[in-house]
Design an enzyme around this catalytic site. Sequence first.
Site, mmCIF file in Angstrom:
data_model
loop_
_atom_site.group_PDB
_atom_site.id
_atom_site.type_symbol
_atom_site.label_atom_id
_atom_site.label_comp_id
_atom_site.label_asym_id
_atom_site.label_seq_id
_atom_site.Cartn_x
_atom_site.Cartn_y
_atom_site.Cartn_z
ATOM 1 N N ARG A 234 11.180 4.816 1.149
ATOM 2 C CA ARG A 234 9.864 4.417 0.649
ATOM 3 C C ARG A 234 10.053 3.716 -0.685
ATOM 4 N NH1 ARG A 234 7.619 4.537 4.883
ATOM 5 N NH2 ARG A 234 5.884 5.868 5.549
ATOM 6 N N GLU B 171 3.661 -2.655 -1.252
ATOM 7 C CA GLU B 171 3.802 -3.624 -0.152
ATOM 8 C C GLU B 171 2.441 -4.178 0.266
ATOM 9 O OE1 GLU B 171 5.877 -1.692 3.033
ATOM 10 O OE2 GLU B 171 7.610 -1.230 1.797
ATOM 11 N N HIS C 198 10.123 -4.967 5.026
ATOM 12 C CA HIS C 198 9.954 -3.690 5.735
ATOM 13 C C HIS C 198 10.216 -3.855 7.234
ATOM 14 C CE1 HIS C 198 7.810 0.452 5.351
ATOM 15 N NE2 HIS C 198 8.781 0.493 6.248
#
Length: 314
Positions: A227, A256, A274
């Site tokens: 994360r 993000e 990601h």
Amino acid sequence: MPDPDILVLNPMPVIATAADSGLALHRFWEDREGVLGAHGARIRGVASSIGIDAALMDRLPKLEIIANFGVGYDRVDVAAAAARGIVVTNTPDVLTEEVADLTLGLLLSTLRRLPQAERYLREGKWTQRPFPLSSSLRGRKVGIVGLGRIGKAIARRLQASLVEVAYHGRQRQMDVALAYYPTVQALAEAMDVLILAAPGGAETNRMVDAGVLAALGPDGVLINIGRGSLVDEAALAAALADGTILAAGLDVFENEPNVPAVLIERDNAVLLPHLGSASVQTRNAMGQLVLDNLVSWFKGDGPITPVPETPFPR
């Protein structure tokens, strides 16, 4: 008996097109207030990859289950769900190998500077002089922070690559033969690559700070597939700029999809949007598991993959 009403918070593979599931699916992202006004009082399940907070739960008085799309569920207020008797599920296992594959690829790309080398070729610079020599995986000591399913899959790949592997977690795992370090700081001091595979949340927030980066050292490499919240991004940008560490490979970020410009401008950082589980096959498998959890629950068979905090007895 009418089909159970399910609120789908955002587009997800399989879920939004599962017309034969025996569930009445409502697309929240298309008209939030309209969908809540028309169906909120009847919603019994939620499918989401963006999380859900207590405020939205309070608008769904009949909510029984939240099916999270992803193995990490830190964006779901599980305490609020548990207090309301709501079951929470996630999607473990089906994405483990995909994320581990991506991690090894990101590590090699960061060490061998593969994206930079490709840009070098495309810009026509190879005709002028060879691309500079890179660092190597050979002889490295790799520390994994978070030795869960994904962490173990990463460790297996690294061991096959004949490098030394150690780990840090909340506690030592007695059935694991790898060296254990009780703190992230101690692991960083002993290793020269740090791979973050831990979950997000208050306990792990910015666990990699300036001190950990300094301990990793000038030949050190940071890889984050866990994360974005695990890393102090400002401290990381400074460490990359002043040579505190050699390089970083990041697949996740704190805010993000907004990536700090100070990271984007660093040539010694490999940055991905990601992509950990982002293959067609794996995302479809994740969506199917979300759907299977919902179908199993409303058939009376219980959840398939409840999270530890769920009120459902396992």
